[in-house]
Write an enzyme that holds these catalytic residues in place. Structure first.
Site, PDB file in Angstrom:
ATOM      1  N   GLU A 291     -58.894   9.126  27.446  1.00 39.58           N
ATOM      2  CA  GLU A 291     -57.760   8.434  26.799  1.00 39.58           C
ATOM      3  C   GLU A 291     -58.204   7.732  25.527  1.00 39.58           C
ATOM      4  O   GLU A 291     -59.275   7.126  25.487  1.00 39.58           O
ATOM      5  CB  GLU A 291     -57.188   7.408  27.789  1.00 39.58           C
ATOM      6  CG  GLU A 291     -55.701   7.220  27.649  1.00 39.58           C
ATOM      7  CD  GLU A 291     -54.925   8.484  27.976  1.00 39.58           C
ATOM      8  OE1 GLU A 291     -54.469   9.139  27.013  1.00 39.58           O
ATOM      9  OE2 GLU A 291     -54.769   8.820  29.160  1.00 39.58           O
ATOM     10  N   HIS A 292     -57.353   7.833  24.503  1.00 33.07           N
ATOM     11  CA  HIS A 292     -57.637   7.214  23.201  1.00 33.07           C
ATOM     12  C   HIS A 292     -58.937   7.743  22.615  1.00 33.07           C
ATOM     13  O   HIS A 292     -59.688   6.985  21.983  1.00 33.07           O
ATOM     14  CB  HIS A 292     -57.709   5.679  23.326  1.00 33.07           C
ATOM     15  CG  HIS A 292     -56.378   5.008  23.186  1.00 33.07           C
ATOM     16  ND1 HIS A 292     -55.738   4.870  21.986  1.00 33.07           N
ATOM     17  CD2 HIS A 292     -55.544   4.463  24.106  1.00 33.07           C
ATOM     18  CE1 HIS A 292     -54.582   4.243  22.159  1.00 33.07           C
ATOM     19  NE2 HIS A 292     -54.439   3.990  23.447  1.00 33.07           N
TER      20      HIS A 292
ATOM     21  N   ASP B 293     -58.822  11.333  21.528  1.00 31.87           N
ATOM     22  CA  ASP B 293     -58.494  12.570  20.810  1.00 31.87           C
ATOM     23  C   ASP B 293     -58.762  12.388  19.312  1.00 31.87           C
ATOM     24  O   ASP B 293     -59.286  13.278  18.656  1.00 31.87           O
ATOM     25  CB  ASP B 293     -57.047  13.024  21.070  1.00 31.87           C
ATOM     26  CG  ASP B 293     -56.019  11.929  20.831  1.00 31.87           C
ATOM     27  OD1 ASP B 293     -56.409  10.743  20.723  1.00 31.87           O
ATOM     28  OD2 ASP B 293     -54.825  12.257  20.748  1.00 31.87           O
TER      29      ASP B 293
ATOM     30  N   SER C 293     -28.156  21.517  24.974  1.00 30.65           N
ATOM     31  CA  SER C 293     -29.069  21.123  26.054  1.00 30.65           C
ATOM     32  C   SER C 293     -28.261  20.677  27.260  1.00 30.65           C
ATOM     33  O   SER C 293     -27.270  19.954  27.103  1.00 30.65           O
ATOM     34  CB  SER C 293     -29.973  19.975  25.572  1.00 30.65           C
ATOM     35  OG  SER C 293     -30.553  19.323  26.693  1.00 30.65           O
TER      36      SER C 293
ATOM     37  N   GLY D  88     -43.801   9.519  29.434  1.00 30.52           N
ATOM     38  CA  GLY D  88     -45.196   9.795  29.105  1.00 30.52           C
ATOM     39  C   GLY D  88     -45.686  11.103  29.696  1.00 30.52           C
ATOM     40  O   GLY D  88     -46.887  11.354  29.786  1.00 30.52           O
ATOM     41  N   LEU D  89     -44.751  11.963  30.111  1.00 34.93           N
ATOM     42  CA  LEU D  89     -45.135  13.251  30.700  1.00 34.93           C
ATOM     43  C   LEU D  89     -44.938  14.389  29.698  1.00 34.93           C
ATOM     44  O   LEU D  89     -45.013  15.560  30.050  1.00 34.93           O
ATOM     45  CB  LEU D  89     -44.323  13.513  31.980  1.00 34.93           C
ATOM     46  CG  LEU D  89     -44.496  12.441  33.062  1.00 34.93           C
ATOM     47  CD1 LEU D  89     -43.599  12.720  34.256  1.00 34.93           C
ATOM     48  CD2 LEU D  89     -45.947  12.381  33.518  1.00 34.93           C
TER      49      LEU D  89
ATOM     50  N   GLU E 282     -43.942  19.178  15.329  1.00 34.02           N
ATOM     51  CA  GLU E 282     -43.666  17.798  15.789  1.00 34.02           C
ATOM     52  C   GLU E 282     -44.153  16.778  14.751  1.00 34.02           C
ATOM     53  O   GLU E 282     -43.501  15.775  14.490  1.00 34.02           O
ATOM     54  CB  GLU E 282     -44.287  17.532  17.176  1.00 34.02           C
ATOM     55  CG  GLU E 282     -43.906  16.156  17.697  1.00 34.02           C
ATOM     56  CD  GLU E 282     -44.000  15.949  19.211  1.00 34.02           C
ATOM     57  OE1 GLU E 282     -44.072  16.942  19.966  1.00 34.02           O
ATOM     58  OE2 GLU E 282     -43.984  14.780  19.640  1.00 34.02           O
TER      59      GLU E 282
ATOM     60  N   ASP F 291     -50.984  17.846  24.016  1.00 33.10           N
ATOM     61  CA  ASP F 291     -49.795  18.127  24.812  1.00 33.10           C
ATOM     62  C   ASP F 291     -49.368  19.588  24.715  1.00 33.10           C
ATOM     63  O   ASP F 291     -49.068  20.242  25.710  1.00 33.10           O
ATOM     64  CB  ASP F 291     -48.626  17.231  24.360  1.00 33.10           C
ATOM     65  CG  ASP F 291     -48.954  15.761  24.499  1.00 33.10           C
ATOM     66  OD1 ASP F 291     -50.020  15.447  25.049  1.00 33.10           O
ATOM     67  OD2 ASP F 291     -48.135  14.938  24.056  1.00 33.10           O
TER      68      ASP F 291
ATOM     69  N   TYR G 174     -51.715   0.174  18.191  1.00 36.29           N
ATOM     70  CA  TYR G 174     -52.297   1.514  18.060  1.00 36.29           C
ATOM     71  C   TYR G 174     -53.056   1.629  16.733  1.00 36.29           C
ATOM     72  O   TYR G 174     -54.190   2.099  16.681  1.00 36.29           O
ATOM     73  CB  TYR G 174     -51.176   2.556  18.144  1.00 36.29           C
ATOM     74  CG  TYR G 174     -51.632   3.988  18.081  1.00 36.29           C
ATOM     75  CD1 TYR G 174     -52.222   4.603  19.191  1.00 36.29           C
ATOM     76  CD2 TYR G 174     -51.484   4.731  16.920  1.00 36.29           C
ATOM     77  CE1 TYR G 174     -52.638   5.921  19.144  1.00 36.29           C
ATOM     78  CE2 TYR G 174     -51.896   6.057  16.858  1.00 36.29           C
ATOM     79  CZ  TYR G 174     -52.467   6.646  17.964  1.00 36.29           C
ATOM     80  OH  TYR G 174     -52.879   7.951  17.899  1.00 36.29           O
TER      81      TYR G 174
HETATM   82  P1  ADP Z   1     -42.126  12.295  26.066  1.00 38.43           P
HETATM   83  O1  ADP Z   1     -42.598  13.489  25.303  1.00 38.43           O
HETATM   84  O2  ADP Z   1     -43.238  11.431  26.539  1.00 38.43           O
HETATM   85  O3  ADP Z   1     -41.184  12.637  27.176  1.00 38.43           O
HETATM   86  P2  ADP Z   1     -40.951  11.742  23.520  1.00 38.43           P
HETATM   87  O4  ADP Z   1     -40.248  10.556  22.958  1.00 38.43           O
HETATM   88  O5  ADP Z   1     -42.108  12.294  22.791  1.00 38.43           O
HETATM   89  O6  ADP Z   1     -41.305  11.386  25.046  1.00 38.43           O
HETATM   90  O7  ADP Z   1     -39.905  12.934  23.658  1.00 38.43           O
HETATM   91  C1  ADP Z   1     -38.664  12.741  24.258  1.00 38.43           C
HETATM   92  C2  ADP Z   1     -37.576  13.270  23.328  1.00 38.43           C
HETATM   93  O8  ADP Z   1     -37.615  14.722  23.321  1.00 38.43           O
HETATM   94  C3  ADP Z   1     -36.191  12.925  23.827  1.00 38.43           C
HETATM   95  O9  ADP Z   1     -35.784  11.658  23.375  1.00 38.43           O
HETATM   96  C4  ADP Z   1     -35.367  14.051  23.202  1.00 38.43           C
HETATM   97  O10 ADP Z   1     -35.106  13.785  21.833  1.00 38.43           O
HETATM   98  C5  ADP Z   1     -36.299  15.241  23.260  1.00 38.43           C
HETATM   99  N1  ADP Z   1     -36.092  16.027  24.495  1.00 38.43           N
HETATM  100  C6  ADP Z   1     -37.008  16.325  25.429  1.00 38.43           C
HETATM  101  N2  ADP Z   1     -36.477  17.093  26.423  1.00 38.43           N
HETATM  102  C7  ADP Z   1     -35.174  17.281  26.096  1.00 38.43           C
HETATM  103  C8  ADP Z   1     -34.076  17.975  26.709  1.00 38.43           C
HETATM  104  N3  ADP Z   1     -34.219  18.617  27.866  1.00 38.43           N
HETATM  105  N4  ADP Z   1     -32.883  17.959  26.079  1.00 38.43           N
HETATM  106  C9  ADP Z   1     -32.726  17.302  24.897  1.00 38.43           C
HETATM  107  N5  ADP Z   1     -33.712  16.637  24.287  1.00 38.43           N
HETATM  108  C10 ADP Z   1     -34.919  16.607  24.847  1.00 38.43           C
HETATM  109 MG    MG Z   2     -43.744  13.403  23.423  1.00 41.51          MG
END
Ligand code: ADP
Ligand code: MG
Length: 393
Positions: free
Chosen positions: A46-47, A49, A80, A133-134, A169, A181, A233
């Site tokens: 962790e921390h 990369d 979605s 965080g997944l 991203e 990821d 961070y």
């Molecule tokens: P994490 O990747 O840890 O879950 P993030 O903030 O990086 O958190 O990503 C989450 C964002 O990705 C959501 O707020 C949304 O914008 C987008 N997202 C992820 N999965 C979906 C989904 N199934 N439908 C719509 N948007 C999604």
């Molecule tokens: Mg993310």
């Protein structure tokens, strides 16, 4: 392991029908391709990369599905199942990072990075919990990338897809994530963790068969999100940069504990302990690989505990909720536990005996209640398969 595979295949076929139905209902035709990609948990590393270190993530069973069909015009339509009643429509030539938008930017970032210039309908159905965080974002990107790669016969290998989705991203969505990821979401193998060298992006699978040893990984989402108003961070990264510059090295990867001790005089106290986390954490990842290869889960647990202590004390990125999740899990008999992710909230993991799952959940819930913390969420997962095509034509 067999029951898990059977259950998994069953869930995949149910999810396949669900997304196909949603696609037809939304767009009025049948998708040409359906792909799925998982979320992830970083077991250890962790921390580091951004310090050219190693990480050891694994894919979780929860995945995001993407169903895609080509269109005969130049429109891109995106929907979605988690964003009901909204179909985003635009022209292919309008896709560019400056375009404002919301969640659909994650889909558009992939079309942009892969330079797809053809009209498509895209339906997303995500089962990775959002914002826990997944890495639901990488699961979404990698499911779309895997489907597009097949649909348009792009021929990108997994490493190229990882770089492209990361670039999307970073540059399109504007999130400065590393490559971990996307790499694990694309390359993971069932029953394995992925050892990823962040210096040159080489990777290899390391068997991580918790199930056949009666173990399980409990993921504890603390639901705490302490804002980094103090620039937490950025401060950590800046400390690392200063150490690198003062010691004339390229990255923490080149540092040893001995060299660090000998350089104590030129570093501030804070720089010294930040660097100590990086050096010891890189070593712990390699030790974790040795422990996994020896099927020594007790040792793995000790390394998780040491990682948490280092993140809490030297790197100072933990918080009371994360510490409670870890301490309560250990008091309930976990082999090891640690915070995961950037810190200041988010999730922790605990390596536990499968038969102790309920008791561990109870202990963590009780601990949180005693401090009046918001109730945590729990997930369990075995190391699962990376992205795959689940239906063609
Ligand atoms: P994490 O990747 O840890 O879950 P993030 O903030 O990086 O958190 O990503 C989450 C964002 O990705 C959501 O707020 C949304 O914008 C987008 N997202 C992820 N999965 C979906 C989904 N199934 N439908 C719509 N948007 C999604
Ligand atoms: Mg993310």
């Amino acid at each position: 392991m067999r029951w898990f595979l059977t259950l998994w295949l069953h869930l995949i076929s149910m999810s396949k029908f669900k997304i196909e139905r949603e696609f037809v209902r939304t767009f009025g035709h049948i998708p040409e391709i359906i792909a799925a990609a998982p979320g992830r948990v970083n077991l250890i590393g962790e921390h580091i990369d951004y310090s050219d270190g190693y990480v050891l993530p694994f894919a979780i069973a929860d995945r995001t599905y993407a169903a895609i069909g080509k269109r005969s015009d130049n429109l891109v339509r995106i929907a979605s199942a988690q964003r009901r009643n909204s179909i985003i429509t635009l022209k292919v030539e309008e896709i560019r990072p400056e375009l404002k938008g919301s969640w659909e930017r994650y889909v558009l970032s992939v079309l942009w990075a892969m330079e797809i210039k053809h009209g498509v309908d895209v339906m997303i159905d995500g089962q990775v919990p959002l914002g826990a965080g997944l890495s639901s974002s990488a699961a979404l990107e990698c499911s779309v990338a895997t489907a597009l790669n097949e649909l348009f016969s792009c021929g990108f290998d997994l490493e190229s897809l990882a770089r492209l989705t990361q670039r999307g991203e970073n540059e399109y969505v504007g999130v400065p994530c590393g490559i971990m990821d996307q790499s694990v979401s694309l390359m993971a193998k069932s029953g394995s963790a992925l050892l990823l060298d962040c210096r040159d992006l080489t990777s290899r699978n390391v068997a991580f068969d918790v199930a056949s040893h009666g173990l399980e990984l409990l993921i504890i989402d603390t639901q705490a999100h302490h804002s980094l108003t103090d620039g937490g961070y950025a401060e950590r990264r800046a400390s690392c940069d200063r150490v690198v510059s003062k010691l004339s090295i390229r990255s923490m990867r080149e540092l040893t504990l001995e060299k660090l001790e000998n350089s104590k005089d030129v570093l501030t106290e804070v720089e010294f302990i930040r660097a100590r986390h990086a050096v010891t954490e890189i070593a712990r990842v390699l030790d974790a690989v040795i422990a996994l290869e020896a099927k020594n889960f007790k040792r793995l647990g000790e390394l998780l505990n040491a990682s948490h202590a280092s993140l809490r004390d030297d790197y100072a990125v933990s918080c009371p909720e994360l510490n409670m999740a870890v301490d309560a899990s250990l008091s309930a008999g976990a082999l090891g536990a640690r915070m995961v992710g950037g810190g200041f909230g988010g999730s922790a993991i605990a390596l536990i005996e499968a038969k102790n799952t309920q008791a561990t959940i109870q202990a963590v819930e009780n601990g949180f209640a005693s401090k009046n913390f918001k109730a945590p969420r729990f997930f369990t997962s075995l190391p699962s398969q990376g992205a795959e095509i689940i239906q063609r034509g």
